[in-house]
Design a protein around this motif. Structure first.
Motif, short mmCIF file in Angstrom:
data_model
loop_
_atom_site.label_atom_id
_atom_site.label_comp_id
_atom_site.label_asym_id
_atom_site.label_seq_id
_atom_site.Cartn_x
_atom_site.Cartn_y
_atom_site.Cartn_z
N ALA A 159 0.81 -1.21 0.00
CA ALA A 159 0.00 0.00 0.00
C ALA A 159 0.85 1.27 0.00
O ALA A 159 0.32 2.36 -0.16
N HIS A 160 2.16 1.15 0.21
CA HIS A 160 3.01 2.34 0.21
C HIS A 160 3.13 2.91 -1.20
O HIS A 160 2.81 2.24 -2.17
N ALA A 161 3.64 4.14 -1.26
CA ALA A 161 3.86 4.75 -2.56
C ALA A 161 5.22 4.32 -3.10
O ALA A 161 6.25 4.58 -2.49
N PHE A 162 5.20 3.64 -4.24
CA PHE A 162 6.44 3.28 -4.90
C PHE A 162 6.43 3.85 -6.31
O PHE A 162 5.37 4.14 -6.87
N LEU A 163 7.61 3.97 -6.86
CA LEU A 163 7.73 4.50 -8.21
C LEU A 163 7.06 3.55 -9.19
O LEU A 163 7.36 2.35 -9.22
N ASP A 164 6.14 4.07 -9.98
CA ASP A 164 5.48 3.27 -11.00
C ASP A 164 6.22 3.40 -12.32
O ASP A 164 6.60 2.42 -12.93
N HIS A 165 6.41 4.64 -12.75
CA HIS A 165 7.22 4.87 -13.95
C HIS A 165 7.72 6.30 -13.94
O HIS A 165 7.27 7.12 -13.15
N ALA A 166 8.67 6.59 -14.83
CA ALA A 166 9.29 7.91 -14.85
C ALA A 166 9.57 8.34 -16.27
O ALA A 166 9.56 7.54 -17.20
N SER A 167 9.80 9.65 -16.42
CA SER A 167 10.23 10.21 -17.69
C SER A 167 11.41 11.15 -17.42
O SER A 167 11.25 12.10 -16.66
N PRO A 168 12.59 10.93 -18.02
CA PRO A 168 12.96 9.79 -18.84
C PRO A 168 12.74 8.46 -18.10
O PRO A 168 12.76 8.44 -16.89
N ARG A 169 12.55 7.42 -18.88
CA ARG A 169 12.30 6.11 -18.29
C ARG A 169 13.49 5.63 -17.46
O ARG A 169 14.63 5.94 -17.77
N VAL A 170 13.18 4.84 -16.46
CA VAL A 170 14.21 4.26 -15.59
C VAL A 170 15.20 3.47 -16.45
O VAL A 170 14.80 2.59 -17.22
N GLY A 171 16.47 3.84 -16.37
CA GLY A 171 17.52 3.11 -17.09
C GLY A 171 17.64 3.45 -18.56
O GLY A 171 18.48 2.88 -19.26
N ALA A 172 16.85 4.41 -19.04
CA ALA A 172 16.84 4.72 -20.47
C ALA A 172 18.05 5.57 -20.87
O ALA A 172 18.67 6.23 -20.04
N THR A 173 18.37 5.53 -22.17
CA THR A 173 19.33 6.47 -22.73
C THR A 173 18.57 7.39 -23.67
O THR A 173 17.85 6.92 -24.56
N VAL A 174 18.69 8.70 -23.43
CA VAL A 174 18.00 9.68 -24.27
C VAL A 174 19.06 10.52 -24.99
O VAL A 174 20.17 10.70 -24.49
N SER A 175 18.72 11.02 -26.18
CA SER A 175 19.73 11.71 -26.99
C SER A 175 19.99 13.12 -26.51
O SER A 175 21.11 13.62 -26.62
N ALA A 176 18.98 13.78 -25.97
CA ALA A 176 19.15 15.16 -25.50
C ALA A 176 18.76 15.25 -24.04
O ALA A 176 17.89 14.53 -23.56
#
Ligand SMILES: [Cu+2]
Length: 117
Positions: free
Chosen positions: A22-39
């Motif tokens: 029931a605790h608050a945990f990370l569901d998803h993020a932007s940039p994505r967790v572990g992602a490589t983004v160009s900018a």
């Protein structure tokens, strides 16, 4: 005797698991967790599994050198938190999050993303 102890512990284990879920945990993020983004992104957004208490929830973003690259002032809207980043920079960025959910439980964690090729 051993069975008695097990029976005494079992309900607590089950309650503990239910509580943790029931605790608050990370569901998803932007940039994505572990992602490589160009900018380099202009902000980091993190969505949690529960509504957050704005006064006690924050994101902190640091670069590979450990320097803080967010401008502070984490914004909280329901179960979503976001923070603005200073422009520029490449390499691995680390996002530390700490939240107080509306059920009054504190959770924290971190993830990374990469800016570059
Ligand atoms: Cu909780």
């Amino acid at each position: 005797m051993r069975n008695v102890i097990l029976l005494a512990i079992l309900p607590q284990l089950l309650l503990g698991i239910g509580d943790a879920a029931a605790h608050a945990f990370l569901d998803h993020a932007s940039p994505r967790v572990g992602a490589t983004v160009s900018a380099a992104p202009r902000e980091v957004t993190a969505t949690f599994t529960q509504k957050l208490e704005p006064a006690f929830s924050a994101l902190r973003v640091t670069n590979a050198a450990g320097q803080r690259v967010d401008t502070g002032g984490t914004r909280v809207n329901g179960n979503v938190m976001s923070v603005t980043l200073r422009p520029g920079g490449t390499g691995t960025f680390r996002v530390d999050w700490k939240v107080l959910s509306v059920d009054t439980h504190t959770t924290e964690g971190s993830f990374t993303f990469r800016v570059g090729q």
